[in-house]
Design an enzyme around this catalytic site. Sequence first.
Site, mmCIF file in Angstrom:
data_model
loop_
_atom_site.group_PDB
_atom_site.id
_atom_site.type_symbol
_atom_site.label_atom_id
_atom_site.label_comp_id
_atom_site.label_asym_id
_atom_site.label_seq_id
_atom_site.Cartn_x
_atom_site.Cartn_y
_atom_site.Cartn_z
ATOM 1 N N ASP A 16 -140.074 32.994 -122.224
ATOM 2 C CA ASP A 16 -139.231 31.800 -122.032
ATOM 3 C C ASP A 16 -138.490 31.924 -120.698
ATOM 4 O OD1 ASP A 16 -137.865 29.388 -123.625
ATOM 5 O OD2 ASP A 16 -136.328 30.429 -122.459
ATOM 6 N N TYR A 26 -133.699 29.653 -113.657
ATOM 7 C CA TYR A 26 -133.547 31.114 -113.719
ATOM 8 C C TYR A 26 -134.038 31.789 -112.433
ATOM 9 C CZ TYR A 26 -133.223 30.267 -118.827
ATOM 10 O OH TYR A 26 -132.897 29.810 -120.080
ATOM 11 N N LYS A 41 -138.578 25.231 -117.976
ATOM 12 C CA LYS A 41 -137.660 24.106 -118.231
ATOM 13 C C LYS A 41 -137.296 23.425 -116.928
ATOM 14 C CE LYS A 41 -135.564 27.181 -121.665
ATOM 15 N NZ LYS A 41 -135.490 28.494 -120.966
ATOM 16 N N HIS A 93 -134.276 20.803 -119.745
ATOM 17 C CA HIS A 93 -133.323 21.892 -120.018
ATOM 18 C C HIS A 93 -132.020 21.381 -120.636
ATOM 19 C CE1 HIS A 93 -132.446 26.201 -118.375
ATOM 20 N NE2 HIS A 93 -131.811 26.003 -119.510
#
Length: 276
Positions: free
Chosen positions: A47, A52, A77, A110
């Site tokens: 994930d 990120y 996301k 997200h």
Amino acid sequence: MAVDIPSVPLPGGASLPQIGIGVFQVPPDDTANVVRTALEAGCRHIDTAQMYRNEAGVGQGIRDSGLAREDVFVTTKLANDAHGHDNAITALEGSLERLGTEYVDLYLIHWPLPGRGKFLRTWEAFDELQKAGKTRAIGVSNFRPEDLDRLAEHGGPLPEVNQIELHPAFQQRELSEYHRAHGIVTEAWSPLGQGRVLGAAVLADLAGKHGRTPAQIVLAWHLRRGRVVFPKSVHAERIRENLDVADIELDEAELAAIDGLDEGRRLGPDPSTFEG
Ligand code: NAD
């Protein structure tokens, strides 16, 4: 390493392993190593997210593992600044390039960012991306019942997944019930409450009784409640520990004791007010 990890079927036909690893806050330079370690330990579900900034490391870790692309379930996301139809399409193209893959398994919005009023147009793009084979499944994250209602009223497919904050101290029963009623799979983010819920006496008792760790007891509880989890760890031993929970048999009274730890206490942002 062989570990027993059950999968749940998604409405669009993909099969989602119920345990994976999350790489939020894993530094980009460490990500390939963490992902390879997890895959070698039997993990088959990663994930990540555009925000990120470690998608390239995820792709590298998968290649380093020697596994075939189709043997790993990859979620990413949409970044909060990429809402809107065309932006959502361009953003996935960027993810695919960084991951070094032709498709992802699951693409999530997200955050709904309700104040910006853009997620319906974003969702239209997600539908197109799935039909074009760029993502096998589509879903959302941090959506509230009223956001899901708006998607349903707008027409088009319902999300296959909603990824929400869910751990013993914050159980979101009403939203989970909504998911059940509409065939949406619940993914629990921060499934261990970022490690902050693991000191509860109930968990210590159950850990002692089953000869496992409090973290494993919490993950087994999620699994028995039908949720999908991807605890984060960068340590090989904890990564292995977190994958090895499917055999833990918690009876209804034990599950109910963990249900009883709910304090309605969020650790993360509230989607009603969070604007990215
Ligand atoms: P988590 O509940 O997975 O907790 C991780 C922390 O728990 C670790 O940093 C470590 O301190 C501790 N831990 C891990 N394994 C342990 C073990 N076996 N024993 C003891 N302690 C242990 O929290 P998280 O990292 O916030 O969430 C996991 C994943 O969820 C993220 O990596 C990300 O993929 C996802 N996430 C999504 C959103 C979203 O908005 N969609 C938000 C936050 C997190």
